[in-house]
Design a protein around this motif. Structure first.
Motif, PDB file in Angstrom:
ATOM      1  N   GLU A 140       0.838  -1.191   0.000  1.00  0.00           N
ATOM      2  CA  GLU A 140       0.000   0.000   0.000  1.00  0.00           C
ATOM      3  C   GLU A 140       0.878   1.249   0.000  1.00  0.00           C
ATOM      4  O   GLU A 140       1.924   1.299   0.674  1.00  0.00           O
ATOM      5  N   ALA A 141       0.460   2.245  -0.749  1.00  0.00           N
ATOM      6  CA  ALA A 141       1.258   3.471  -0.863  1.00  0.00           C
ATOM      7  C   ALA A 141       1.460   4.135   0.496  1.00  0.00           C
ATOM      8  O   ALA A 141       2.559   4.627   0.800  1.00  0.00           O
ATOM      9  N   ASP A 142       0.432   4.183   1.347  1.00  0.00           N
ATOM     10  CA  ASP A 142       0.559   4.834   2.654  1.00  0.00           C
ATOM     11  C   ASP A 142       1.592   4.130   3.520  1.00  0.00           C
ATOM     12  O   ASP A 142       2.437   4.761   4.162  1.00  0.00           O
ATOM     13  N   ALA A 143       1.519   2.772   3.547  1.00  0.00           N
ATOM     14  CA  ALA A 143       2.461   2.026   4.377  1.00  0.00           C
ATOM     15  C   ALA A 143       3.885   2.182   3.857  1.00  0.00           C
ATOM     16  O   ALA A 143       4.839   2.357   4.635  1.00  0.00           O
ATOM     17  N   LEU A 144       4.065   2.131   2.535  1.00  0.00           N
ATOM     18  CA  LEU A 144       5.407   2.295   1.974  1.00  0.00           C
ATOM     19  C   LEU A 144       5.922   3.711   2.181  1.00  0.00           C
ATOM     20  O   LEU A 144       7.125   3.920   2.370  1.00  0.00           O
ATOM     21  N   THR A 145       5.011   4.703   2.142  1.00  0.00           N
ATOM     22  CA  THR A 145       5.429   6.080   2.439  1.00  0.00           C
ATOM     23  C   THR A 145       5.930   6.183   3.869  1.00  0.00           C
ATOM     24  O   THR A 145       6.942   6.842   4.160  1.00  0.00           O
ATOM     25  N   GLN A 146       5.232   5.544   4.790  1.00  0.00           N
ATOM     26  CA  GLN A 146       5.686   5.534   6.176  1.00  0.00           C
ATOM     27  C   GLN A 146       7.037   4.855   6.296  1.00  0.00           C
ATOM     28  O   GLN A 146       7.912   5.296   7.054  1.00  0.00           O
ATOM     29  N   LEU A 147       7.247   3.770   5.518  1.00  0.00           N
ATOM     30  CA  LEU A 147       8.534   3.074   5.509  1.00  0.00           C
ATOM     31  C   LEU A 147       9.653   4.020   5.080  1.00  0.00           C
ATOM     32  O   LEU A 147      10.691   4.132   5.764  1.00  0.00           O
ATOM     33  N   VAL A 148       9.460   4.726   3.953  1.00  0.00           N
ATOM     34  CA  VAL A 148      10.508   5.637   3.465  1.00  0.00           C
ATOM     35  C   VAL A 148      10.706   6.796   4.436  1.00  0.00           C
ATOM     36  O   VAL A 148      11.843   7.233   4.692  1.00  0.00           O
ATOM     37  N   LEU A 149       9.616   7.329   5.009  1.00  0.00           N
ATOM     38  CA  LEU A 149       9.736   8.403   5.997  1.00  0.00           C
ATOM     39  C   LEU A 149      10.592   7.966   7.180  1.00  0.00           C
ATOM     40  O   LEU A 149      11.472   8.728   7.647  1.00  0.00           O
ATOM     41  N   ASN A 150      10.325   6.787   7.707  1.00  0.00           N
ATOM     42  CA  ASN A 150      11.093   6.300   8.854  1.00  0.00           C
ATOM     43  C   ASN A 150      12.571   6.168   8.508  1.00  0.00           C
ATOM     44  O   ASN A 150      13.449   6.498   9.316  1.00  0.00           O
ATOM     45  N   LEU A 151      12.869   5.668   7.295  1.00  0.00           N
ATOM     46  CA  LEU A 151      14.276   5.522   6.895  1.00  0.00           C
ATOM     47  C   LEU A 151      14.939   6.887   6.735  1.00  0.00           C
ATOM     48  O   LEU A 151      16.105   7.078   7.120  1.00  0.00           O
ATOM     49  N   LEU A 152      14.208   7.868   6.159  1.00  0.00           N
ATOM     50  CA  LEU A 152      14.772   9.212   6.007  1.00  0.00           C
ATOM     51  C   LEU A 152      15.009   9.876   7.359  1.00  0.00           C
ATOM     52  O   LEU A 152      16.068  10.499   7.594  1.00  0.00           O
ATOM     53  N   LEU A 153      14.035   9.767   8.251  1.00  0.00           N
ATOM     54  CA  LEU A 153      14.198  10.378   9.578  1.00  0.00           C
ATOM     55  C   LEU A 153      15.308   9.698  10.354  1.00  0.00           C
ATOM     56  O   LEU A 153      16.056  10.351  11.098  1.00  0.00           O
ATOM     57  N   ASN A 154      15.427   8.381  10.218  1.00  0.00           N
ATOM     58  CA  ASN A 154      16.508   7.665  10.894  1.00  0.00           C
ATOM     59  C   ASN A 154      17.862   8.124  10.379  1.00  0.00           C
ATOM     60  O   ASN A 154      18.804   8.348  11.153  1.00  0.00           O
ATOM     61  N   ALA A 155      17.962   8.332   9.037  1.00  0.00           N
ATOM     62  CA  ALA A 155      19.216   8.805   8.473  1.00  0.00           C
ATOM     63  C   ALA A 155      19.511  10.231   8.913  1.00  0.00           C
ATOM     64  O   ALA A 155      20.667  10.586   9.226  1.00  0.00           O
ATOM     65  N   ALA A 156      18.480  11.071   8.943  1.00  0.00           N
ATOM     66  CA  ALA A 156      18.676  12.467   9.367  1.00  0.00           C
ATOM     67  C   ALA A 156      19.131  12.535  10.813  1.00  0.00           C
ATOM     68  O   ALA A 156      20.015  13.345  11.175  1.00  0.00           O
ATOM     69  N   ASP A 157      18.544  11.706  11.693  1.00  0.00           N
ATOM     70  CA  ASP A 157      18.956  11.688  13.092  1.00  0.00           C
ATOM     71  C   ASP A 157      20.398  11.241  13.237  1.00  0.00           C
ATOM     72  O   ASP A 157      21.128  11.699  14.128  1.00  0.00           O
TER      73      ASP A 157
ATOM     74  N   THR B 222      18.631   9.188  25.873  1.00  0.00           N
ATOM     75  CA  THR B 222      17.309   9.017  26.470  1.00  0.00           C
ATOM     76  C   THR B 222      16.449  10.240  26.213  1.00  0.00           C
ATOM     77  O   THR B 222      16.870  11.376  26.456  1.00  0.00           O
ATOM     78  N   GLY B 223      15.247  10.015  25.725  1.00  0.00           N
ATOM     79  CA  GLY B 223      14.318  11.081  25.438  1.00  0.00           C
ATOM     80  C   GLY B 223      14.400  11.589  24.024  1.00  0.00           C
ATOM     81  O   GLY B 223      13.574  12.398  23.609  1.00  0.00           O
ATOM     82  N   SER B 224      15.403  11.086  23.232  1.00  0.00           N
ATOM     83  CA  SER B 224      15.556  11.571  21.865  1.00  0.00           C
ATOM     84  C   SER B 224      14.916  10.648  20.832  1.00  0.00           C
ATOM     85  O   SER B 224      14.801  11.011  19.674  1.00  0.00           O
ATOM     86  N   GLY B 225      14.559   9.448  21.191  1.00  0.00           N
ATOM     87  CA  GLY B 225      13.945   8.516  20.244  1.00  0.00           C
ATOM     88  C   GLY B 225      13.344   7.345  20.957  1.00  0.00           C
ATOM     89  O   GLY B 225      13.714   7.016  22.089  1.00  0.00           O
ATOM     90  N   THR B 226      12.382   6.718  20.293  1.00  0.00           N
ATOM     91  CA  THR B 226      11.683   5.559  20.902  1.00  0.00           C
ATOM     92  C   THR B 226      12.281   4.237  20.486  1.00  0.00           C
ATOM     93  O   THR B 226      12.022   3.216  21.128  1.00  0.00           O
ATOM     94  N   GLY B 227      13.037   4.178  19.396  1.00  0.00           N
ATOM     95  CA  GLY B 227      13.567   2.903  18.916  1.00  0.00           C
ATOM     96  C   GLY B 227      12.527   2.042  18.233  1.00  0.00           C
ATOM     97  O   GLY B 227      12.702   0.818  18.146  1.00  0.00           O
ATOM     98  N   LEU B 228      11.429   2.662  17.761  1.00  0.00           N
ATOM     99  CA  LEU B 228      10.381   1.901  17.084  1.00  0.00           C
ATOM    100  C   LEU B 228      10.354   2.115  15.575  1.00  0.00           C
ATOM    101  O   LEU B 228       9.665   1.384  14.860  1.00  0.00           O
ATOM    102  N   GLY B 229      11.093   3.094  15.066  1.00  0.00           N
ATOM    103  CA  GLY B 229      11.024   3.418  13.647  1.00  0.00           C
ATOM    104  C   GLY B 229      11.450   2.272  12.762  1.00  0.00           C
ATOM    105  O   GLY B 229      10.742   1.866  11.828  1.00  0.00           O
ATOM    106  N   LEU B 230      12.630   1.694  13.020  1.00  0.00           N
ATOM    107  CA  LEU B 230      13.115   0.586  12.213  1.00  0.00           C
ATOM    108  C   LEU B 230      12.308  -0.682  12.445  1.00  0.00           C
ATOM    109  O   LEU B 230      12.157  -1.510  11.526  1.00  0.00           O
ATOM    110  N   ALA B 231      11.789  -0.889  13.651  1.00  0.00           N
ATOM    111  CA  ALA B 231      10.927  -2.041  13.903  1.00  0.00           C
ATOM    112  C   ALA B 231       9.659  -1.956  13.064  1.00  0.00           C
ATOM    113  O   ALA B 231       9.176  -2.955  12.522  1.00  0.00           O
ATOM    114  N   VAL B 232       9.102  -0.733  12.945  1.00  0.00           N
ATOM    115  CA  VAL B 232       7.925  -0.548  12.093  1.00  0.00           C
ATOM    116  C   VAL B 232       8.280  -0.820  10.636  1.00  0.00           C
ATOM    117  O   VAL B 232       7.524  -1.442   9.899  1.00  0.00           O
ATOM    118  N   CYS B 233       9.465  -0.367  10.196  1.00  0.00           N
ATOM    119  CA  CYS B 233       9.908  -0.638   8.816  1.00  0.00           C
ATOM    120  C   CYS B 233       9.984  -2.141   8.551  1.00  0.00           C
ATOM    121  O   CYS B 233       9.532  -2.636   7.507  1.00  0.00           O
TER     122      CYS B 233
END
Length: 470
Positions: free
Chosen positions: A364-381, A429-440
């Motif tokens: 699904e486009a929405d789920a894949l968009t969330q996947l790419v968003l998480n990867l981009l935000l992870n790289a930016a962090d 601590t407090g800067s991330g939840t550690g769930l972004g890549l798990a969701v990917c």
């Protein structure tokens, strides 16, 4: 003929056995040997009898010639003597011809058939007397009968020897071999108590003893094998129970890590909210301070909301919803458009290497968009300042590969093996939840793809997502 033969593992397979049995072969061999022997004996007897009869005829001719010479020598008138000799000797069954020949070779007198049969010769005073005896003299019938009798005796003797040899060979060889064959078939069929009787010739007895020893060894090996199989089965059950216990332990550990992560991520903002509320309730604050405390309370509350939302996204990503088709190029463009305005990405360059006319992928486009968003935000962090992110899409056989490279510090070795687990992060601590890549990982797994992490050639991190064509 066709027989059913058992293989060494107890299974039965039909196999065609051609040829005669041992009994039939022995019988044919004995008949052939004795037939040849009787034939040779009959030929020898016939030759000997013929030679004896021939010698008998020669003796008869010589005796007749000597008798004729004696009669002619005693007679006063030779012609009269010849007539007497002819009358006395020449008979159809014996002497058939008589001639008196002088020393000069002239024939003085001749009677009967001269020149036929067996000749006998005797000396006269002035010549010789020659007597011819028939080839079939009296007594030939008796000789022929004797030959027949001898041949009959030889045939009877041969038949007796045939029966005796057959009985002895059957007792000494055939019967023990048949018993050994039955025992081997029973052993091959799985009957461990099969034994061959020790009987017959010495060689067959040794063969039976060897078979019984082999059968005993096979029984011991089979018993040991059964015992080893039982031990292996018990070990397998124990191993399965241990594996189940490990799985349960791992599940409990995962639940524990999840609970600890949730408690840690939510506990800190809750503690801050409670402290700030206590300060606000205590009063005595300046309006600016009270507004700042309220803003911080709102911020911590949004932080808790974001954590809960990520947990929900993680749990819902594997739901049994229909899987559609999506244009991965459009998904990447949409995700980049969404993150571009964010403050943290203003000093980061995002490069897109997306070919035209890409085939659609499963998802699904929405789920894949969330996947790419998480990867981009992870790289930016990970970059934390100036840097670049490169998004590449390439076709590989029936898969589409999405690669996200960054110029950050790379992947920490201590989290490399647990990178896609929930609440695994290297951020403070407090800067991330550690769930972004798990969701990917959950999104990619649901659509039948794969995701992996490795070091990028630039020194940063590289995430590779492989999706199937729609």
């Amino acid at each position: 003929m066709s027989e059913r033969v058992a293989d060494p593992f107890g299974r039965h397979a039909a196999s065609r056995v051609r040829g005669l049995g041992l009994r039939a072969q022995i019988t044919l061999a004995l008949i052939a040997a004795l037939g040849i022997s009787v034939t040779l004996v009959a030929i020898a007897i016939d030759r000997l009898a013929s030679r004896a009869l021939e010698q008998e005829r020669e003796r008869a001719a010589q005796i007749a010639a000597e008798g004729a010479a004696a009669m002619i020598g005693r007679a006063d008138a030779p012609e009269i003597a010849v007539d007497r000799v002819e009358h006395a000797l020449m008979r159809p069954e014996s002497v058939i011809g008589l001639a008196i020949v002088g020393d000069d070779g002239s024939v003085r007198s001749q009677r009967g058939e001269v020149g036929h049969g067996v000749i006998g010769e005797a000396r006269l005073a002035d010549g010789v007397v020659r007597v011819w005896v028939s080839s079939a003299i009296e007594g030939d019938g008796a000789g022929t009968a004797l030959v027949r009798l001898v041949v009959l005796y030889a045939v009877i003797t041969s038949l007796a020897m045939l029966v005796l040899c057959y009985a002895l060979l059957t007792r000494l060889i055939v019967t023990p071999v048949e018993a050994l064959t039955r025992a081997s078939e029973q052993l091959a069929a799985g009957r461990g108590t099969a034994r061959s009787p020790v009987q017959g010739a010495a060689e067959v007895q040794r063969l039976a003893l060897s078979f019984n020893a082999m059968a005993e060894d096979l029984r011991r090996e089979r018993a040991a094998l059964v015992e080893r199989l039982a031990d292996l089965e018990r070990a397998t059950k124990e191993l399965r129970a241990t594996q189940d216990s490990l799985v349960r332990s791992e599940k409990l550990a995962s639940v524990g890590r999840l609970a600890a992560g949730v408690a840690h991520e939510i506990g800190n903002p809750l503690a801050a909210i409670l402290g700030l509320l206590e300060l606000v309730r205590g009063g005595g604050l300046e309006p600016a301070e009270e507004a700042e405390f309220l803003r911080r309370i709102q911020h911590e509350t949004e932080r808790i909301h974001r954590i809960i939302r990520d947990l929900l996204d993680y749990s819902r990503a594997g739901a049994d919803a229909p899987i559609g088709r999506a244009d991965l190029g459009e998904v990447v463009a949409s995700a980049v458009h969404l993150v571009a305005p964010q403050k943290d990405l203003r000093r980061i360059t995002i490069e897109q290497r997306v070919p035209e006319e890409l085939p659609r992928v499963r998802g699904e486009a929405d789920a894949l968009t969330q996947l790419v968003l998480n990867l981009l935000l992870n790289a930016a962090d990970a970059i934390e300042g100036e840097g670049s992110i490169t998004i590449t899409i390439a076709e590989h056989d029936d898969q589409i590969a999405l690669t996200v490279d960054d110029t950050g510090p790379g992947i920490a070795p201590e989290v490399r093996d647990r990178l896609f687990e929930p609440f695994v992060t290297t951020k403070p601590t407090g800067s991330g939840t550690g769930l972004g890549l798990a969701v990917c990982w959950t999104i990619v797994e649901r659509v039948g793809g794969t995701i992996s992490a490795e070091d990028a050639p630039s020194g940063g991190a590289r995430f590779v997502v492989r999706l199937q064509r729609a």
